[in-house]
Design a protein around this motif. Structure first.
Motif, PDB file in Angstrom:
ATOM      1  N   GLY A 100      69.247  40.658  12.808  1.00  0.00           N
ATOM      2  CA  GLY A 100      69.664  40.118  14.095  1.00  0.00           C
ATOM      3  C   GLY A 100      68.463  38.991  14.201  1.00  0.00           C
ATOM      4  O   GLY A 100      67.419  39.037  13.378  1.00  0.00           O
ATOM      5  N   ARG A 101      68.443  38.483  15.325  1.00  0.00           N
ATOM      6  CA  ARG A 101      67.540  37.277  15.611  1.00  0.00           C
ATOM      7  C   ARG A 101      66.759  37.223  17.112  1.00  0.00           C
ATOM      8  O   ARG A 101      67.550  37.431  17.947  1.00  0.00           O
ATOM      9  N   LEU A 102      65.366  37.042  16.975  1.00  0.00           N
ATOM     10  CA  LEU A 102      64.736  36.745  18.114  1.00  0.00           C
ATOM     11  C   LEU A 102      64.237  35.645  18.141  1.00  0.00           C
ATOM     12  O   LEU A 102      63.950  34.954  17.156  1.00  0.00           O
ATOM     13  N   ASP A 103      64.188  34.802  19.334  1.00  0.00           N
ATOM     14  CA  ASP A 103      63.819  33.334  19.331  1.00  0.00           C
ATOM     15  C   ASP A 103      62.349  33.256  18.881  1.00  0.00           C
ATOM     16  O   ASP A 103      61.912  34.343  19.091  1.00  0.00           O
ATOM     17  N   LYS A 104      61.788  32.157  18.619  1.00  0.00           N
ATOM     18  CA  LYS A 104      60.544  31.957  18.291  1.00  0.00           C
ATOM     19  C   LYS A 104      59.442  32.455  19.246  1.00  0.00           C
ATOM     20  O   LYS A 104      58.503  33.255  19.186  1.00  0.00           O
ATOM     21  N   ASP A 105      60.013  32.199  20.644  1.00  0.00           N
ATOM     22  CA  ASP A 105      59.056  32.498  21.761  1.00  0.00           C
ATOM     23  C   ASP A 105      59.380  34.263  22.340  1.00  0.00           C
ATOM     24  O   ASP A 105      58.893  34.288  23.265  1.00  0.00           O
ATOM     25  N   THR A 106      60.314  34.692  21.808  1.00  0.00           N
ATOM     26  CA  THR A 106      60.799  36.166  22.228  1.00  0.00           C
ATOM     27  C   THR A 106      59.796  37.061  21.335  1.00  0.00           C
ATOM     28  O   THR A 106      59.641  36.902  20.222  1.00  0.00           O
ATOM     29  N   GLU A 107      59.597  37.940  22.244  1.00  0.00           N
ATOM     30  CA  GLU A 107      58.740  39.213  21.570  1.00  0.00           C
ATOM     31  C   GLU A 107      59.475  40.365  21.401  1.00  0.00           C
ATOM     32  O   GLU A 107      60.714  40.587  21.873  1.00  0.00           O
ATOM     33  N   THR A 132      68.564  45.824  25.016  1.00  0.00           N
ATOM     34  CA  THR A 132      67.767  45.645  26.249  1.00  0.00           C
ATOM     35  C   THR A 132      66.469  44.712  26.197  1.00  0.00           C
ATOM     36  O   THR A 132      65.790  44.990  25.466  1.00  0.00           O
ATOM     37  N   TYR A 133      66.602  43.818  27.280  1.00  0.00           N
ATOM     38  CA  TYR A 133      65.287  43.042  27.258  1.00  0.00           C
ATOM     39  C   TYR A 133      64.684  43.166  28.660  1.00  0.00           C
ATOM     40  O   TYR A 133      65.181  43.050  29.642  1.00  0.00           O
ATOM     41  N   TYR A 134      63.284  42.855  28.419  1.00  0.00           N
ATOM     42  CA  TYR A 134      62.584  42.827  29.783  1.00  0.00           C
ATOM     43  C   TYR A 134      62.485  41.337  29.969  1.00  0.00           C
ATOM     44  O   TYR A 134      62.141  40.546  28.929  1.00  0.00           O
ATOM     45  N   TYR A 186      73.740  32.832  20.193  1.00  0.00           N
ATOM     46  CA  TYR A 186      72.469  32.272  19.973  1.00  0.00           C
ATOM     47  C   TYR A 186      71.942  31.899  21.495  1.00  0.00           C
ATOM     48  O   TYR A 186      72.566  31.551  22.428  1.00  0.00           O
ATOM     49  N   HIS A 187      70.606  32.429  21.775  1.00  0.00           N
ATOM     50  CA  HIS A 187      69.792  32.085  22.971  1.00  0.00           C
ATOM     51  C   HIS A 187      70.565  32.916  24.319  1.00  0.00           C
ATOM     52  O   HIS A 187      70.489  32.291  25.167  1.00  0.00           O
ATOM     53  N   GLN A 188      71.337  34.087  23.871  1.00  0.00           N
ATOM     54  CA  GLN A 188      72.192  34.452  24.735  1.00  0.00           C
ATOM     55  C   GLN A 188      71.601  34.678  26.112  1.00  0.00           C
ATOM     56  O   GLN A 188      72.180  34.409  27.199  1.00  0.00           O
ATOM     57  N   VAL A 189      70.421  35.283  26.212  1.00  0.00           N
ATOM     58  CA  VAL A 189      69.907  35.749  27.659  1.00  0.00           C
ATOM     59  C   VAL A 189      69.719  34.566  28.243  1.00  0.00           C
ATOM     60  O   VAL A 189      69.889  34.664  29.391  1.00  0.00           O
ATOM     61  N   LYS A 190      68.841  33.531  27.605  1.00  0.00           N
ATOM     62  CA  LYS A 190      68.435  32.346  28.197  1.00  0.00           C
ATOM     63  C   LYS A 190      69.533  31.668  28.885  1.00  0.00           C
ATOM     64  O   LYS A 190      69.577  31.110  29.736  1.00  0.00           O
ATOM     65  N   ARG A 191      70.524  31.498  28.051  1.00  0.00           N
ATOM     66  CA  ARG A 191      71.972  30.687  28.369  1.00  0.00           C
ATOM     67  C   ARG A 191      72.637  31.529  29.579  1.00  0.00           C
ATOM     68  O   ARG A 191      73.298  30.885  30.348  1.00  0.00           O
ATOM     69  N   TYR A 202      59.743  34.267  30.315  1.00  0.00           N
ATOM     70  CA  TYR A 202      59.236  35.338  29.157  1.00  0.00           C
ATOM     71  C   TYR A 202      60.358  36.451  28.942  1.00  0.00           C
ATOM     72  O   TYR A 202      61.004  36.693  29.681  1.00  0.00           O
ATOM     73  N   LEU A 203      60.381  36.629  27.436  1.00  0.00           N
ATOM     74  CA  LEU A 203      61.266  37.459  26.801  1.00  0.00           C
ATOM     75  C   LEU A 203      61.064  38.346  26.043  1.00  0.00           C
ATOM     76  O   LEU A 203      60.291  38.067  25.246  1.00  0.00           O
ATOM     77  N   LYS A 204      61.458  39.618  26.295  1.00  0.00           N
ATOM     78  CA  LYS A 204      60.993  40.690  25.123  1.00  0.00           C
ATOM     79  C   LYS A 204      62.022  41.711  24.950  1.00  0.00           C
ATOM     80  O   LYS A 204      62.495  42.390  26.159  1.00  0.00           O
TER      81      LYS A 204
HETATM   82  N1  URA Z   1      68.669  35.825  24.188  1.00  0.00           N
HETATM   83  C1  URA Z   1      67.658  34.812  23.977  1.00  0.00           C
HETATM   84  O1  URA Z   1      67.686  34.081  24.922  1.00  0.00           O
HETATM   85  N2  URA Z   1      66.726  34.991  23.008  1.00  0.00           N
HETATM   86  C2  URA Z   1      66.539  36.050  22.294  1.00  0.00           C
HETATM   87  O2  URA Z   1      65.640  35.640  21.473  1.00  0.00           O
HETATM   88  C3  URA Z   1      67.258  37.045  22.293  1.00  0.00           C
HETATM   89  C4  URA Z   1      68.109  37.195  23.239  1.00  0.00           C
END
Ligand code: URA
Length: 240
Positions: A100-107, A132-134, A186-191, A202-204
């Motif tokens: 899977g993928r985490l964005d460059k700025d995601t931890e 699950t993301y914080y 792609y970028h799901q949580v941010k979108r 901030y995303l982790k």
């Molecule tokens: N959702 C995002 O926007 N970025 C991630 O890295 C993972 C999930």
């Protein structure tokens, strides 16, 4: 497989060091000393030893990485540091890849393995495994946002997400939340937050199903999973 590759893979040293071991006569295949690195061995059905100690063969490797911000989730890149660059060269020998993928700025939590079957299982939408993301979000996250996420929100490309669980830890000028999604757009949580007019500062990632990031791991650190943990991962189920 070739004996030199097997021994390098199993941590007996670099190719050069392995050559030295062979030359010394330290390596045996069913009691016969082998000195040629090109010799083919069957580590499952033959008894391969180094100084009398049996070489166990692990075809797959599994690592939990605490991904830091600033590195990209890829196996190679000409510009940026990748998550694989964080692994010891010996741990890179079996060509693991990130699942899977985490964005460059995601931890946060990232599995790195060469077990393609497990990777496929964990990412399959059919499996429905919650990730699950914080996150820290600019502005107040409201009950209306929780409801919208529960319904599924429409992303900028028109796609309507599956229901997501949003838990607000505290809601102020900057809010803290946990969100659990079962997809990996792609970028799901941010979108998703953009869909309710909010910005993710901030995303982790903290867990996948009931598999949690080890809080002993500092950012950028990783560790190999033990057999029990691998078994657990292989049997991760979606929450009913
Ligand atoms: N959702 C995002 O926007 N970025 C991630 O890295 C993972 C999930």
């Amino acid at each position: 497989m070739r004996i030199d590759k097997l021994l390098a893979n199993e941590g007996y040293g670099s190719r050069k060091e392995v050559k030295q071991l062979l030359k010394q006569g330290a390596v045996r295949q069913n009691d016969h000393v082998i000195k040629n690195g090109k010799t083919h061995v069957d580590p499952v059905n033959e008894n391969i030893t180094v100084f009398g100690e049996q070489v166990t063969y692990k075809p797959f490797v599994y690592f939990m990485l605490h991904k830091p911000a600033g590195v990209i989730t890829a196996t190679e890149d000409s510009r940026d540091e990748t998550v694989l660059d964080l692994l010891d060269p010996l741990d890179q020998l079996r060509e693991p890849f990130p699942v899977g993928r985490l964005d460059k700025d995601t931890e946060g939590l990232l599995l790195i393995t060469n077990d393609g079957k497990l990777a496929h299982q964990l990412l399959s939408p059919k499996k429905n495994i919650g990730k699950t993301y914080y996150a820290r979000i600019d502005g107040k996250v409201t009950k209306a946002d929780v409801d919208a996420f529960q319904q599924g929100v429409q992303l900028d490309d028109g796609y309507v997400t599956k229901p997501a669980e949003l838990e607000v830890i505290n809601s102020d000028e900057e809010s803290e939340i946990y969100v659990t999604i079962t997809e990996g757009k792609y970028h799901q949580v941010k979108r998703m937050f953009a869909a309710v007019d909010k910005y993710v500062r901030y995303l982790k990632r903290v867990s996948m199903g009931d598999w949690h990031l080890d809080d002993q791991l500092e950012k950028g650190e990783y560790r190999e999973l033990d057999e029990q943990e691998v078994y657990y991962l292989k049997h991760l189920e979606a929450k009913k």
